[in-house]
Design a protein around this motif. Structure first.
Motif, mmCIF file in Angstrom:
data_model
loop_
_atom_site.group_PDB
_atom_site.id
_atom_site.type_symbol
_atom_site.label_atom_id
_atom_site.label_comp_id
_atom_site.label_asym_id
_atom_site.label_seq_id
_atom_site.Cartn_x
_atom_site.Cartn_y
_atom_site.Cartn_z
ATOM 1 N N ASN A 1 0.853 -1.158 0.000
ATOM 2 C CA ASN A 1 0.000 0.000 0.000
ATOM 3 C C ASN A 1 0.910 1.235 0.000
ATOM 4 O O ASN A 1 1.884 1.254 0.727
ATOM 5 C CB ASN A 1 -0.792 -0.061 1.311
ATOM 6 C CG ASN A 1 -1.952 0.870 1.378
ATOM 7 O OD1 ASN A 1 -1.977 1.870 0.689
ATOM 8 N ND2 ASN A 1 -2.907 0.533 2.224
ATOM 9 N N PRO A 2 0.623 2.251 -0.784
ATOM 10 C CA PRO A 2 1.459 3.450 -0.747
ATOM 11 C C PRO A 2 1.598 4.033 0.655
ATOM 12 O O PRO A 2 2.610 4.650 0.976
ATOM 13 C CB PRO A 2 0.701 4.427 -1.644
ATOM 14 C CG PRO A 2 -0.117 3.585 -2.515
ATOM 15 C CD PRO A 2 -0.418 2.319 -1.788
ATOM 16 N N MET A 3 0.580 3.799 1.491
ATOM 17 C CA MET A 3 0.674 4.253 2.885
ATOM 18 C C MET A 3 1.881 3.646 3.577
ATOM 19 O O MET A 3 2.519 4.286 4.409
ATOM 20 C CB MET A 3 -0.572 3.822 3.674
ATOM 21 C CG MET A 3 -1.745 4.732 3.549
ATOM 22 S SD MET A 3 -1.659 6.120 4.665
ATOM 23 C CE MET A 3 -3.190 5.923 5.532
ATOM 24 N N LEU B 1 5.006 5.625 2.795
ATOM 25 C CA LEU B 1 5.071 6.906 3.493
ATOM 26 C C LEU B 1 5.267 6.711 4.988
ATOM 27 O O LEU B 1 5.999 7.459 5.633
ATOM 28 C CB LEU B 1 3.795 7.703 3.212
ATOM 29 C CG LEU B 1 3.716 8.244 1.789
ATOM 30 C CD1 LEU B 1 2.395 8.969 1.577
ATOM 31 C CD2 LEU B 1 4.845 9.192 1.503
ATOM 32 N N PHE C 1 4.672 16.402 7.973
ATOM 33 C CA PHE C 1 4.541 15.099 7.350
ATOM 34 C C PHE C 1 3.077 14.763 7.107
ATOM 35 O O PHE C 1 2.707 14.214 6.077
ATOM 36 C CB PHE C 1 5.179 14.008 8.221
ATOM 37 C CG PHE C 1 4.956 12.645 7.661
ATOM 38 C CD1 PHE C 1 3.937 11.828 8.135
ATOM 39 C CD2 PHE C 1 5.729 12.196 6.608
ATOM 40 C CE1 PHE C 1 3.711 10.578 7.585
ATOM 41 C CE2 PHE C 1 5.495 10.950 6.055
ATOM 42 C CZ PHE C 1 4.488 10.144 6.544
ATOM 43 N N LEU D 1 1.276 13.599 3.787
ATOM 44 C CA LEU D 1 0.672 12.273 3.757
ATOM 45 C C LEU D 1 -0.751 12.328 3.230
ATOM 46 O O LEU D 1 -1.140 11.571 2.349
ATOM 47 C CB LEU D 1 0.673 11.677 5.171
ATOM 48 C CG LEU D 1 -0.073 10.338 5.315
ATOM 49 C CD1 LEU D 1 0.793 9.221 4.805
ATOM 50 C CD2 LEU D 1 -0.450 10.087 6.761
ATOM 51 N N ILE E 1 -1.613 10.569 -0.373
ATOM 52 C CA ILE E 1 -2.446 9.371 -0.337
ATOM 53 C C ILE E 1 -3.809 9.625 -0.961
ATOM 54 O O ILE E 1 -4.301 8.809 -1.736
ATOM 55 C CB ILE E 1 -2.601 8.866 1.116
ATOM 56 C CG1 ILE E 1 -1.263 8.345 1.630
ATOM 57 C CG2 ILE E 1 -3.659 7.782 1.203
ATOM 58 C CD1 ILE E 1 -0.717 7.187 0.824
ATOM 59 N N PHE F 1 -3.514 9.687 -4.590
ATOM 60 C CA PHE F 1 -3.244 8.345 -5.107
ATOM 61 C C PHE F 1 -4.525 7.516 -5.118
ATOM 62 O O PHE F 1 -4.787 6.772 -6.052
ATOM 63 C CB PHE F 1 -2.175 7.636 -4.278
ATOM 64 C CG PHE F 1 -1.873 6.257 -4.789
ATOM 65 C CD1 PHE F 1 -2.535 5.151 -4.289
ATOM 66 C CD2 PHE F 1 -0.967 6.086 -5.820
ATOM 67 C CE1 PHE F 1 -2.287 3.887 -4.788
ATOM 68 C CE2 PHE F 1 -0.709 4.826 -6.325
ATOM 69 C CZ PHE F 1 -1.376 3.733 -5.811
ATOM 70 N N HIS F 2 -5.331 7.638 -4.076
ATOM 71 C CA HIS F 2 -6.561 6.846 -4.004
ATOM 72 C C HIS F 2 -7.532 7.203 -5.123
ATOM 73 O O HIS F 2 -8.296 6.359 -5.574
ATOM 74 C CB HIS F 2 -7.250 7.046 -2.648
ATOM 75 C CG HIS F 2 -6.616 6.286 -1.538
ATOM 76 N ND1 HIS F 2 -7.080 6.319 -0.258
ATOM 77 C CD2 HIS F 2 -5.534 5.474 -1.519
ATOM 78 C CE1 HIS F 2 -6.312 5.557 0.522
ATOM 79 N NE2 HIS F 2 -5.370 5.037 -0.226
#
Lengths: 159, 302
Positions: free
Chosen positions: A60-62, A65, B218, B222, B226, B229-230
């Motif tokens: 997952n890209p999470m 990060l 951060f 983030l 994200i 991206f989603h």
């Protein structure tokens, strides 16, 4: 214990920085490849932390990060070669995902050499060790991760 | 505007009173005349009292259908060309009960924002840059009474992205830190986005330290990395995220970067243009580019 100059200096002296690298390895190919490099006594840096995932598609890209947030200076994803995925098509999706994600990170100004994808099969122990050595060298040259760091996750004094 | 408010209102009243639809999803006056909000009207009376149609109708109504199409009876919805793409995309993702919707296509030549200026998203309208835009999957399309005041998009929608790509990574980092540091995590962009329709959002996790006040740079990064991206590959470029951001962060630049990458790497794609094509991130070919391709593209090498 007596507090004298030597003690005080020793506690604040910083060791030379080594990068923290997180390697997400797919269980079927690259984790086995890592295992093989160990069996063959091929060394790669000890600061490469391997996290086993069932398939490169699980990434997952999470995760990437979060790894940077919690102190990683470089993140590498290792998976089966395209066409050889244990789950048939997982790494195809992972390939698209990672390409787009890395492009976005580059767009935000994060150094693109901090992230990498490498396809390593179960028989390629030597390639795994070589890749990790190269990646660790690249990250050492880049320096500490500042752009994606989270100050709350840093300890006051590094031991 | 190309359709008069009277014509649209009488059309909607007709649909309601004939019983063809039970509710209407339109716009009503918000805090100010220029600040219209989406609203559901259940009767002709409510419609007459509250419905407003003017050049400040920038809001995309398609997202509200997720909930509104679940009720009894049909709901009529007004779709501008930009909203049409979101409507089709939501259908593809099976979020809307299509039989309960009466979609009305509305030709549009641009809407204004609260500041009275033409909306940024209207300057790159897709209905103008296509050869002949036709509404997709609408039950009715209203004929324009007046010709469009502009015949082509003012700028190419990937121009700003290309400009950022040409900068050095340091310049880009500074630009984005400058923009994203203003983020107050109001989540308006997420709440208004038609592609962001998860019933349980990953950012609503009670185990996270906080999902509101930002404590560290951060978290700002983030959230936007994200979220973009989603929605990558599903974003229809409706421009709502940038329109509603209280800090005027150019969020469309993040989504358009994904669109540009997808166009360059996997073939031209527009989310919501039809009901069959698979989204790029749920599709693959055996000859896809390797992730190492990004080392060769992009801004100046250091």
């Amino acid at each position: 214990m007596q507090i004298n100059e030597n003690n005080v200096n020793a506690s604040v002296e910083k060791k030379e920085w080594v990068p923290t690298i997180v390697a997400f390895c797919c269980n079927w190919c690259s984790y086995a490849g890592a295992d093989l490099s160990g069996t063959n006594r091929l060394s790669y840096p000890a600061n490469v932390k391997i996290i086993r995932i069932p398939c490169s598609c699980r990434l997952n890209p999470m995760f990437i990060l979060r790894a940077f947030q919690r102190g990683a200076d470089g993140v590498i994803l290792c998976g089966c070669h395209p066409g050889d995925c244990h789950y048939t098509t997982g790494n195809y999706y992972a390939r698209r995902r990672m390409t787009l994600l890395f492009s976005m990170l580059d767009y935000l100004g994060i150094e693109k050499e901090r992230t990498r994808v490498e396809w390593v099969s179960a028989a390629e122990g030597a390639k795994f060790a070589k890749t990790m050595n190269e990646f660790a060298e690249t990250i050492t040259k880049l320096g500490e991760n500042r752009r994606l760091e989270d100050l709350r996750c840093k300890s006051a004094l590094k031991d | 505007m190309q359709i008069s408010a009277e014509r649209l209102t009488s059309k909607l009243k007709e649909l309601l009173s004939s019983g063809e639809v039970a509710r209407v999803l339109g716009w009503q006056k918000g805090e100010f005349e220029e600040d219209l909000t989406p609203a559901v009207f259940e009767s002709v009376d409510e419609l007459e009292k509250g419905f407003v149609f003017n050049e400040y109708c920038g809001a995309n109504l398609s997202k509200y259908l997720i909930k509104a199409s679940k009720g009894e009876g049909k709901i009529a919805v007004i779709l501008k060309p930009c909203d049409n793409y979101s409507f089709v995309q939501l259908q593809k993702e099976h979020r809307i009960n299509r039989e309960n919707v009466y979609a009305i296509g509305l030709p549009c030549d641009g809407m204004k924002g609260i500041d009275g200026e033409k909306l940024a998203k209207c300057k790159t309208c897709k209905s103008l840059s296509e050869e002949a835009f036709s509404f997709i999957d609408c039950d009715e399309v209203l004929e324009a009474e007046t010709p469009a005041s502009c015949t082509s998009a003012e700028i190419d929608r990937f121009d700003e992205v290309a400009k950022l790509e040409a900068m050095t990574p340091e310049e880009r980092y500074e630009f984005w830190q400058n923009e994203l540091s203003r983020c107050i995590r109001c989540n308006a962009c997420r709440n208004v986005c038609p592609a962001c329709s998860c019933e349980k959002c990953v950012f609503d996790n009670p185990d996270l330290a906080r999902n509101k006040a930002v404590a560290d740079s951060f978290e700002e990064n983030l959230f936007h990395v994200i979220r973009s991206f989603h929605v990558a590959g599903r974003c229809t470029d409706c421009g709502e995220c940038s329109r509603v951001c209280p800090e005027h962060i150019p969020l469309h630049l993040l989504n358009r970067k994904y669109m540009k990458d997808i166009n360059d790497l996997y073939g031209d794609f527009q989310a919501g243009a039809d009901l069959e094509t698979r989204a790029p991130l749920t599709d693959f070919t055996k000859e896809d580019a390797e992730p190492s391709v990004i080392y060769e593209r992009g801004g100046n090498e250091q």
